[in-house]
Design a protein around this motif. Structure first.
Motif, short mmCIF file in Angstrom:
data_model
loop_
_atom_site.label_atom_id
_atom_site.label_comp_id
_atom_site.label_asym_id
_atom_site.label_seq_id
_atom_site.Cartn_x
_atom_site.Cartn_y
_atom_site.Cartn_z
N THR A 1 -13.56 3.65 -12.13
CA THR A 1 -13.00 3.74 -13.39
C THR A 1 -11.51 4.60 -13.20
OG1 THR A 1 -13.99 6.11 -13.91
CG2 THR A 1 -15.14 4.28 -14.58
N SER A 2 -11.20 4.77 -11.78
CA SER A 2 -9.92 5.54 -11.66
C SER A 2 -8.78 4.74 -11.49
CB SER A 2 -10.28 6.59 -10.60
OG SER A 2 -10.35 5.88 -9.18
N ASN A 3 -8.70 3.53 -12.06
CA ASN A 3 -7.41 2.70 -11.62
C ASN A 3 -6.11 2.99 -12.55
OD1 ASN A 3 -8.64 1.83 -14.09
ND2 ASN A 3 -8.63 -0.56 -13.69
N SER A 4 -6.49 4.11 -13.64
CA SER A 4 -5.33 4.72 -14.40
C SER A 4 -5.83 6.20 -14.78
CB SER A 4 -5.22 3.76 -15.76
OG SER A 4 -6.35 4.05 -16.72
N VAL A 5 -4.73 6.69 -14.93
CA VAL A 5 -4.89 8.19 -15.60
C VAL A 5 -5.59 8.31 -16.88
CG1 VAL A 5 -3.69 10.30 -16.51
CG2 VAL A 5 -2.70 8.97 -14.76
N VAL A 6 -5.68 7.48 -17.85
CA VAL A 6 -6.40 7.48 -19.11
C VAL A 6 -7.82 7.29 -18.90
CG1 VAL A 6 -6.47 6.38 -21.23
CG2 VAL A 6 -4.29 7.10 -20.42
N ASN A 7 -8.42 6.21 -18.04
CA ASN A 7 -9.51 5.91 -17.98
C ASN A 7 -10.25 6.99 -17.13
OD1 ASN A 7 -9.06 3.34 -18.74
ND2 ASN A 7 -9.08 2.36 -17.07
N GLY A 8 -9.62 7.85 -16.16
CA GLY A 8 -10.04 8.93 -15.20
C GLY A 8 -10.28 10.16 -16.25
N LEU A 9 -9.13 10.31 -17.23
CA LEU A 9 -9.42 11.27 -18.11
C LEU A 9 -10.50 11.25 -18.96
CD1 LEU A 9 -5.68 12.59 -18.69
CD2 LEU A 9 -7.43 13.78 -17.85
N GLY A 10 -10.65 9.85 -19.37
CA GLY A 10 -11.69 9.80 -20.56
C GLY A 10 -13.00 10.12 -19.92
N ALA B 1 -8.34 12.18 -12.43
CA ALA B 1 -7.17 11.96 -13.07
C ALA B 1 -5.98 11.70 -11.77
CB ALA B 1 -6.62 13.19 -13.72
N LEU B 2 -6.09 12.43 -10.81
CA LEU B 2 -5.46 12.55 -9.42
C LEU B 2 -5.47 10.99 -8.75
CD1 LEU B 2 -5.65 15.97 -7.83
CD2 LEU B 2 -3.62 15.00 -9.02
N LEU B 3 -6.71 10.73 -8.87
CA LEU B 3 -6.88 9.32 -8.11
C LEU B 3 -6.40 8.24 -8.99
CD1 LEU B 3 -7.88 7.61 -5.76
CD2 LEU B 3 -10.18 7.86 -6.90
N GLY B 4 -6.67 8.51 -10.43
CA GLY B 4 -6.07 7.58 -11.38
C GLY B 4 -4.46 7.49 -11.41
N ALA B 5 -4.00 8.74 -11.29
CA ALA B 5 -2.54 8.69 -11.28
C ALA B 5 -1.84 8.07 -9.97
CB ALA B 5 -1.88 10.25 -11.13
N LEU B 6 -2.33 8.28 -8.85
CA LEU B 6 -2.06 7.67 -7.55
C LEU B 6 -2.19 6.20 -7.72
CD1 LEU B 6 -0.96 8.16 -4.54
CD2 LEU B 6 -3.54 8.31 -4.15
N ARG B 7 -3.16 5.65 -8.09
CA ARG B 7 -3.49 4.08 -8.09
C ARG B 7 -2.70 3.53 -9.28
NH1 ARG B 7 -9.56 2.88 -8.71
NH2 ARG B 7 -8.90 0.76 -8.11
N GLU B 8 -2.51 4.29 -10.29
CA GLU B 8 -1.79 3.53 -11.48
C GLU B 8 -0.20 3.54 -11.01
OE1 GLU B 8 -0.30 4.40 -16.23
OE2 GLU B 8 -2.18 5.51 -15.22
N VAL B 9 0.35 4.72 -10.37
CA VAL B 9 1.60 4.61 -9.98
C VAL B 9 2.05 3.64 -9.16
CG1 VAL B 9 3.68 5.91 -8.73
CG2 VAL B 9 2.26 7.02 -10.60
N ILE B 10 1.32 3.55 -7.99
CA ILE B 10 1.47 2.36 -6.74
C ILE B 10 1.02 1.12 -7.25
CG2 ILE B 10 0.77 1.95 -4.62
CD1 ILE B 10 0.21 4.70 -3.75
N ALA C 1 -3.87 -1.32 -4.63
CA ALA C 1 -4.06 -0.03 -5.38
C ALA C 1 -5.08 -0.14 -6.34
CB ALA C 1 -2.67 0.48 -5.57
N ILE C 2 -4.80 -1.17 -7.12
CA ILE C 2 -5.78 -1.47 -8.31
C ILE C 2 -7.30 -1.72 -8.11
CG2 ILE C 2 -5.96 -2.44 -10.56
CD1 ILE C 2 -2.94 -2.76 -10.75
N LEU C 3 -7.33 -2.48 -6.96
CA LEU C 3 -8.68 -3.10 -6.61
C LEU C 3 -9.49 -1.89 -5.82
CD1 LEU C 3 -7.27 -6.51 -4.84
CD2 LEU C 3 -8.70 -5.92 -7.34
N PRO C 4 -10.96 -2.22 -5.88
CA PRO C 4 -11.83 -1.35 -4.98
C PRO C 4 -11.44 -0.77 -3.98
CG PRO C 4 -13.15 -2.97 -6.17
CD PRO C 4 -11.52 -3.45 -6.48
#
Length: 229
Positions: free
Chosen positions: A33-42, A145-154, A188-191
């Motif tokens: 679920t960590s492909n974005s910050v919002v998903n990770g935070l949720g 959140a950190l993993l989501g931010a990293l994957r979302e930015v890249i 970055a978005i894939l598993p």
């Protein structure tokens, strides 16, 4: 043996024994679920709520539960709390509920939740169990959140995309487009990107921890030099 203090509980849960970056528990939702910050935070905030309430409930009933049946009781309590959280998200955050899907009810099987019930809540009072639940949940949320931010930015060149799923209308103004005309980086978005990103975060944390340990080790020598010994 001295009792563990509240500050130590917070430090262990958020950083020293971080569920996602040290104990490596709950990796399935962490990576999925960590492909974005919002998903990770949720998912992180939902897990934090479950940890808090289940820890408190288990601490309250710990003297009434026989050790032989404690695990089924833990699962029952956690399942009840997760059901309540799932219904609340379905009612108040339907968009985020749809995105996270099966990973909300799967909080029941998250090893960090039942692990804290077994290792801490069943052995300590309500106040410390509550602090432990919050600390462990915040640590898990931090990793998400950190993993989501990293994957979302890249992966997308954005930050806080679709924040309205979590924050409502206010979230529509939170999306940041960091790179103009960015075509994205699919890996970055894939598993596989989740595994690579988590490895990078663990490596960065280990670097910070190693530097902190060197500073602590060098402190006595500095004190002796200043004292003229």
């Amino acid at each position: 043996m001295s009792e563990i203090g509240y500050l130590k509980i917070l430090q262990d849960g958020v950083w020293t024994q971080n569920t996602g970056l040290v104990a490596l528990l709950g990796l399935c939702p962490l990576l999925a679920t960590s492909n974005s910050v919002v998903n990770g935070l949720g998912l992180g905030l939902a897990t934090t709520g479950v940890l808090l309430v289940s820890n408190i409930a288990i601490s309250l009933i710990r003297k009434l539960v026989r050790p032989e049946v404690r695990i089924p009781v833990f699962v029952l309590v956690i399942a009840c709390v997760v059901t309540a959280v799932e219904l609340a998200m379905h009612a108040f955050l339907p968009g985020l509920y749809t995105v996270l899907g099966i990973f909300i009810p799967l909080i029941v099987t998250n090893c960090c939740v039942i692990g804290r019930a077994e290792a801490f809540a069943f052995k300590n009072g309500v106040a410390k169990a509550a602090v432990d639940g919050i600390a462990t949940g915040l640590g898990f949320t931090l990793a998400l959140a950190l993993l989501g931010a990293l994957r979302e930015v890249i992966g997308q060149g954005t930050l806080f995309a679709q924040a309205d799923l979590l924050f409502g209308d206010f979230g529509q103004h939170l999306t940041l487009h960091l790179i103009n005309d960015y075509r994205g980086f699919l890996l970055a978005i894939l598993p596989p990107g989740a595994f690579i990103g988590l490895g990078c975060l663990i490596a960065i944390k280990n670097v910070f921890d190693a530097r902190a340990q060197r500073r602590v080790a060098a402190r006595p020598a500095t004190v002796l030099r200043e004292a003229g010994v």
